[in-house]
Design an enzyme around this catalytic site. Structure first.
Site, PDB file in Angstrom:
ATOM      1  N   ASP A   1      42.217  42.281  41.320  1.00 40.33           N
ATOM      2  CA  ASP A   1      42.729  43.387  40.859  1.00 40.33           C
ATOM      3  C   ASP A   1      43.624  43.536  39.459  1.00 40.33           C
ATOM      4  O   ASP A   1      43.162  44.118  38.608  1.00 40.33           O
ATOM      5  CB  ASP A   1      43.410  44.442  41.970  1.00 40.33           C
TER       6      ASP A   1
ATOM      7  N   LYS B   1      47.085  31.192  45.074  1.00 42.48           N
ATOM      8  CA  LYS B   1      48.370  30.822  45.036  1.00 42.48           C
ATOM      9  C   LYS B   1      48.722  29.950  46.064  1.00 42.48           C
ATOM     10  O   LYS B   1      49.286  30.064  47.108  1.00 42.48           O
ATOM     11  CB  LYS B   1      49.096  32.168  45.065  1.00 42.48           C
TER      12      LYS B   1
ATOM     13  N   ASP C   1      49.987  32.923  38.871  1.00 42.13           N
ATOM     14  CA  ASP C   1      50.989  33.193  37.627  1.00 42.13           C
ATOM     15  C   ASP C   1      50.456  32.448  36.410  1.00 42.13           C
ATOM     16  O   ASP C   1      50.379  33.137  35.439  1.00 42.13           O
ATOM     17  CB  ASP C   1      52.273  32.666  38.135  1.00 42.13           C
TER      18      ASP C   1
ATOM     19  N   ASP D   1      43.046  44.067  34.886  1.00 43.02           N
ATOM     20  CA  ASP D   1      43.640  45.033  34.105  1.00 43.02           C
ATOM     21  C   ASP D   1      43.892  44.329  32.919  1.00 43.02           C
ATOM     22  O   ASP D   1      43.926  44.600  31.684  1.00 43.02           O
ATOM     23  CB  ASP D   1      44.907  45.687  34.905  1.00 43.02           C
TER      24      ASP D   1
ATOM     25  N   TYR E   1      43.709  43.479  51.009  1.00 43.08           N
ATOM     26  CA  TYR E   1      43.619  44.459  51.105  1.00 43.08           C
ATOM     27  C   TYR E   1      42.992  45.057  52.691  1.00 43.08           C
ATOM     28  O   TYR E   1      42.473  45.876  53.204  1.00 43.08           O
ATOM     29  CB  TYR E   1      42.187  45.218  50.191  1.00 43.08           C
TER      30      TYR E   1
HETATM   31  C1  IPM Z   1      40.875  49.160  41.038  1.00 40.07           C
HETATM   32  C2  IPM Z   1      41.873  49.988  41.461  1.00 40.07           C
HETATM   33  C3  IPM Z   1      41.922  50.137  43.176  1.00 40.07           C
HETATM   34  C4  IPM Z   1      41.973  48.653  43.784  1.00 40.07           C
HETATM   35  C5  IPM Z   1      42.921  50.862  43.861  1.00 40.07           C
HETATM   36  C6  IPM Z   1      43.246  52.474  43.077  1.00 40.07           C
HETATM   37  C7  IPM Z   1      43.023  50.861  45.257  1.00 40.07           C
HETATM   38  O1  IPM Z   1      43.176  49.607  41.018  1.00 40.07           O
HETATM   39  O2  IPM Z   1      39.547  49.501  41.471  1.00 40.07           O
HETATM   40  O3  IPM Z   1      41.165  48.315  40.376  1.00 40.07           O
HETATM   41  O4  IPM Z   1      43.285  48.126  43.776  1.00 40.07           O
HETATM   42  O5  IPM Z   1      40.950  48.112  43.861  1.00 40.07           O
HETATM   43 MN    MN Z   2      42.980  48.108  39.568  1.00 35.96          MN
END
Ligand code: IPM
Ligand code: MN
Ligand code: NAD
Length: 351
Positions: free
Chosen positions: A243, A186, A219, A247, A136
């Site tokens: 990130d 990775k 992976d 999820d 990032y």
């Molecule tokens: C998160 C989000 C952010 C990230 C995005 C919106 C920039 O996906 O906080 O998980 O990638 O950090």
């Molecule tokens: Mn995210």
């Protein structure tokens, strides 16, 4: 004690979950004799569309002295995501040196995992995500835009200080939890940054000999988050990998609507920021059905960070109670039809 919390509801379901949740936080604070003021900042994409900027030029200066920051979500269908996120969320994480992002994934009693055979209590891990550099880093550029020889460069930046900071936080967490740390890289493909990361893990392991360290490629880790999520305790990863993995962690433990996070400034020099893992969810925004639990738990993490463990516990317990109670309202993301307000009402009855 009295605290000032800079509150940025943001976009989409952000204002829905934050506005619904603030009265609950105020009530919990009151019941614990804590004086909290939530100062609301109407920054976000609506402001961008009207005034050309997500926040005022001196936005960060204005919230710098707050005790913590509570954020809803950022992202609007009519504005490119890189504009909105680079105009508000990412500058907060970077400027306030919130190097450590903590994201717990817990399968609560009463919540169904999409994974077969898992029950409440079976999964409980926390991801420590590097939060201000790595993939990032705002380093790169584009040249010859629109021509055949157009070039785009996006560099990942791994500093020793940043890598040590996230690893130290993760090792400490592992020591306090079950003593198991999984480092995600990775290194088979990215022979500089990721091999460097592995080297620092190995060096730092000397300081935490009692922690058992496992190293996984990202992976394979993505597969194992689904195949054997119960085996993870503390997971540490770079910004982008963290990130993506969080999820997956959120959905295997039920829903994006349950996953909280803390962007922590470990020195205390700047405020830390607490926000749900989820985004502005334009697909359900405006319907009043967003699950506010991720925001409630982000508040629980916030109270703990400012030293108000009692208020934090009350919120965690209220969430556990509501989710475990079959007669309590269930929001659509968990298979029911309860609204955001009904969820908050049910939580409010338990604080
Ligand atoms: C998160 C989000 C952010 C990230 C995005 C919106 C920039 O996906 O906080 O998980 O990638 O950090
Ligand atoms: Mn995210
Ligand atoms: P998202 O997290 O907003 O939504 C993904 C899915 O999860 C959607 O189906 C959504 O309805 C569901 N969901 C999310 N939160 C929920 C909740 N509280 N209750 C019930 N269901 C919920 O991810 P996306 O759709 O990829 O992104 C939408 C926008 O949000 C984009 O602009 C993106 O850049 C932004 N975003 C912002 C943040 C942040 O502000 N921290 C995080 C992620 C994405």
């Amino acid at each position: 004690m009295s605290y000032e919390i800079a509150t940025i509801p943001g976009d989409g379901i952000g204002p829905e979950v934050v506005d619904a949740t603030l009265p609950l936080f105020e009530r919990v604070a009151d019941s614990h004799g804590i004086d909290v003021e939530f100062t609301r900042y109407g920054w976000g994409s609506e402001r961008y569309l009207e005034e050309g900027a997500m926040m005022p030029d001196d936005g960060l200066d204005r919230i710098e002295d707050s005790d913590a920051i509570l954020l809803g979500a950022v992202g609007h269908p009519d504005v490119p995501d890189h504009v909105t996120l680079h105009g508000l969320l990412l500058p907060i994480r970077k400027r306030f040196n919130q190097q450590v992002c903590k994201r717990p994934s817990i399968l609560f009693e009463g919540v169904e995992s999409p994974l077969r055979g898992y029950e409440g209590g079976d999964v409980e891990f926390v991801v420590y995500r590097e939060n201000t550099e790595g993939e990032y880093a705002d380093v790169g550029g584009r040249e010859h835009v629109g021509f055949d020889h157009e070039v785009a460069v996006q560099s990942a930046v791994f500093t020793r200080q940043g890598t040590e900071a996230i690893l130290r936080a993760a090792f400490e967490a592992a020591q306090e939890r079950e003593g198991h740390l999984t480092s995600i890289t990775k290194s088979n493909a990215q022979a500089y940054s990721m091999v460097f990361w592995d080297d620092v893990v190995e060096e730092m392991h000397q300081d935490y000999p009692d922690v058992e360290v496992e190293s996984l490629l990202v992976d394979a880790a993505s597969m194992d988050f689904i195949r054997r999520p119960e085996e993870f305790d503390v997971v540490v990863a770079s910004n982008l990998f963290g990130d993506i993995l969080t999820d997956i962690g959120a959905i295997v433990t039920g829903s994006m609507g349950l996953a909280p996070s803390g962007n922590v400034n470990r020195s205390g020099e700047y405020p830390s920021m607490f926000e749900p893992v989820h985004g502005s969810a334009p697909d359900i925004a405006g319907q009043g059905v967003a699950n506010p639990t991720a925001t409630v738990l982000s508040g629980a993490m916030l109270f703990e960070e400012i030293g108000e463990d009692g208020a934090s516990e009350t919120l965690w317990n209220a969430v556990r109670d509501v989710l475990a109670d079959e007669s309590a309202p269930t929001p659509p993301d968990l298979g029911g039809s309860a609204s955001t307000d009904e969820m908050i009402e049910a939580l409010g009855e338990r604080v």
